[in-house]
Design a protein around this motif. Structure first.
Motif, PDB file in Angstrom:
ATOM      1  N   ARG A 172       0.829  -1.213   0.000  1.00 26.55           N
ATOM      2  CA  ARG A 172       0.000   0.000   0.000  1.00 26.55           C
ATOM      3  C   ARG A 172       0.857   1.255   0.000  1.00 26.55           C
ATOM      4  N   ALA A 173       1.962   1.230   0.734  1.00 23.01           N
ATOM      5  CA  ALA A 173       2.854   2.390   0.766  1.00 23.01           C
ATOM      6  C   ALA A 173       3.429   2.656  -0.623  1.00 23.01           C
ATOM      7  N   LEU A 174       3.819   1.578  -1.315  1.00 16.41           N
ATOM      8  CA  LEU A 174       4.376   1.735  -2.655  1.00 16.41           C
ATOM      9  C   LEU A 174       3.304   2.224  -3.626  1.00 16.41           C
ATOM     10  N   TRP A 175       2.066   1.767  -3.444  1.00 12.52           N
ATOM     11  CA  TRP A 175       0.965   2.262  -4.266  1.00 12.52           C
ATOM     12  C   TRP A 175       0.852   3.781  -4.164  1.00 12.52           C
ATOM     13  N   GLU A 176       0.987   4.291  -2.949  1.00 15.22           N
ATOM     14  CA  GLU A 176       0.864   5.728  -2.751  1.00 15.22           C
ATOM     15  C   GLU A 176       1.941   6.490  -3.523  1.00 15.22           C
ATOM     16  N   HIS A 177       3.149   5.939  -3.541  1.00 16.01           N
ATOM     17  CA  HIS A 177       4.232   6.588  -4.298  1.00 16.01           C
ATOM     18  C   HIS A 177       3.922   6.589  -5.792  1.00 16.01           C
ATOM     19  N   ILE A 178       3.369   5.475  -6.276  1.00 16.05           N
ATOM     20  CA  ILE A 178       3.039   5.379  -7.697  1.00 16.05           C
ATOM     21  C   ILE A 178       1.920   6.361  -8.042  1.00 16.05           C
ATOM     22  N   ARG A 179       0.933   6.495  -7.163  1.00  9.98           N
ATOM     23  CA  ARG A 179      -0.166   7.438  -7.405  1.00  9.98           C
ATOM     24  C   ARG A 179       0.345   8.872  -7.528  1.00  9.98           C
ATOM     25  N   ARG A 180       1.377   9.200  -6.753  1.00  4.28           N
ATOM     26  CA  ARG A 180       1.920  10.561  -6.810  1.00  4.28           C
ATOM     27  C   ARG A 180       2.553  10.866  -8.165  1.00  4.28           C
ATOM     28  N   LEU A 181       2.935   9.827  -8.888  1.00  2.44           N
ATOM     29  CA  LEU A 181       3.576  10.010 -10.186  1.00  2.44           C
ATOM     30  C   LEU A 181       2.562  10.217 -11.304  1.00  2.44           C
ATOM     31  N   ARG A 182       1.298   9.910 -11.007  1.00  2.68           N
ATOM     32  CA  ARG A 182       0.256   9.986 -12.027  1.00  2.68           C
ATOM     33  C   ARG A 182       0.235  11.377 -12.671  1.00  2.68           C
ATOM     34  N   HIS A 183       0.205  11.384 -13.989  1.00  2.00           N
ATOM     35  CA  HIS A 183       0.125  12.593 -14.823  1.00  2.00           C
ATOM     36  C   HIS A 183       1.451  13.360 -14.918  1.00  2.00           C
ATOM     37  N   THR A 184       2.427  13.073 -14.052  1.00  2.00           N
ATOM     38  CA  THR A 184       3.716  13.750 -14.192  1.00  2.00           C
ATOM     39  C   THR A 184       4.650  12.964 -15.098  1.00  2.00           C
TER      40      THR A 184
END
Length: 308
Positions: A172-184
């Motif tokens: 779940r923690a890694l998911w959050e990091h991946i979500r932050r990359l969305r659209h960038t």
């Protein structure tokens, strides 16, 4: 939206075995794209081709407009890669691993130091930056591998089964990091976890035997398979003997039982009234339509047989 990744009629053969067969794909910039498939489907082969580790037998692929065949160096400048296995340098500290990556990409200290500070904070590793990776948990090591892939600010990030072997909290923690990359940036993800693809991906493609089987958003894929008309039916009291009755009904395709609860696949919505009018209809307490999960779609397309 311009394409970040394009594969044009890619084929990869090993002697008489074809791992990927005339595979074509376009991935838009700024999306999280998920490639799903069982073992041996061809996912890793495609990742290796797109990251210039392997040449296709025929066809071509481009990343940010650069061919993997004729402009491999330019492709490598623009991509970050998180492989299946942790390949950190165990003799360098966490920060030194990131510094080495920045230097390999031609970055100067004034460029990579602020970037590394930002990434260590983002991944929650700032307090451990001077420790060696061998002292980290598996989840911390995976977060460091992701941070390393982001040091040079790639345009496309390839994540090859990034959360395999992690505990639920680390995933779940890694998911959050991946979500932050969305659209960038564009994220190209392969995974065996259906919930991961469902939660993260804007678009999903399911492949097997080197070919695409289905393509769309998670909602679109599940909706396409909702025609199965599967219902969960609860009966009152003792349901012994009901299974045999249900299996004899001509509009019932399949029956699964767990106590007084049955999972029925009917021939269609028009079968609900005959079910209620059947000999067991008066004992029905509740009927719920079961929406297919992404895993149901995956199994329906690729089969239930275990792969090696």
């Amino acid at each position: 939206m311009p394409s970040a990744v394009t594969l044009s009629q890619i084929t990869k053969s090993y002697g008489s075995f074809t791992a990927v067969d005339r595979f074509s794909l376009e991935v838009e910039r700024g999306t999280v794209f998920g490639l799903l498939g069982p073992n041996g489907a061809g996912k890793t082969t495609l990742i290796k081709i797109l990251t210039t580790l392997m040449r296709p037998s025929s066809g071509d692929a481009t990343v940010e407009g650069f061919s993997v065949l004729s402009a491999g160096k330019e492709v490598r400048r623009r991509i970050g890669v998180v492989p299946q296995e942790n390949n950190l340098d165990r003799y360098l500290t966490a920060r030194e691993n990131l510094i080495l990556h920045g230097r390999l990409h031609g970055m100067k200290p004034a460029e990579y130091n602020p970037r590394i500070d930002e990434l260590l904070e983002m991944t929650g590793l700032a307090g451990r930056q001077h420790d060696f990776p061998d002292t980290f948990s598996g989840g911390m090591q995976r977060r460091l591998v992701v941070a390393r892939a982001l040091v040079h600010e790639p345009r496309v990030l390839f994540l090859d089964e990034p959360t395999t072997g992690l505990d639920p909290q680390s995933r779940r923690a890694l998911w959050e990091h991946i979500r932050r990359l969305r659209h960038t940036m564009t994220v190209f993800l392969t995974t065996h976890y259906m919930d991961e693809a469902d939660a993260l991906c804007d678009r999903i493609m399911i492949m097997d035997h080197g070919e695409s089987l289905a393509d769309g958003s998670a909602a679109q894929l599940k909706d396409a398979f909702s025609r199965a008309h599967t219902y969960e039916v609860d009966f009152r009291g003792d349901a012994s003997g009901f299974r045999e009755i249900l299996e004899e009904l001509p509009f019932v395709r399949s029956v699964e039982q767990e106590g007084a609860t049955f999972r029925l696949t009917l021939s269609g919505e028009d079968a609900l009234k005959p079910l209620i009018d059947s000999p067991v209809g008066r004992q029905i307490r509740k009927i719920c339509l079961l929406e297919p999960s992404l895993e149901d779609v995956f199994i329906a397309l690729t089969g239930e047989k275990v792969r090696e």
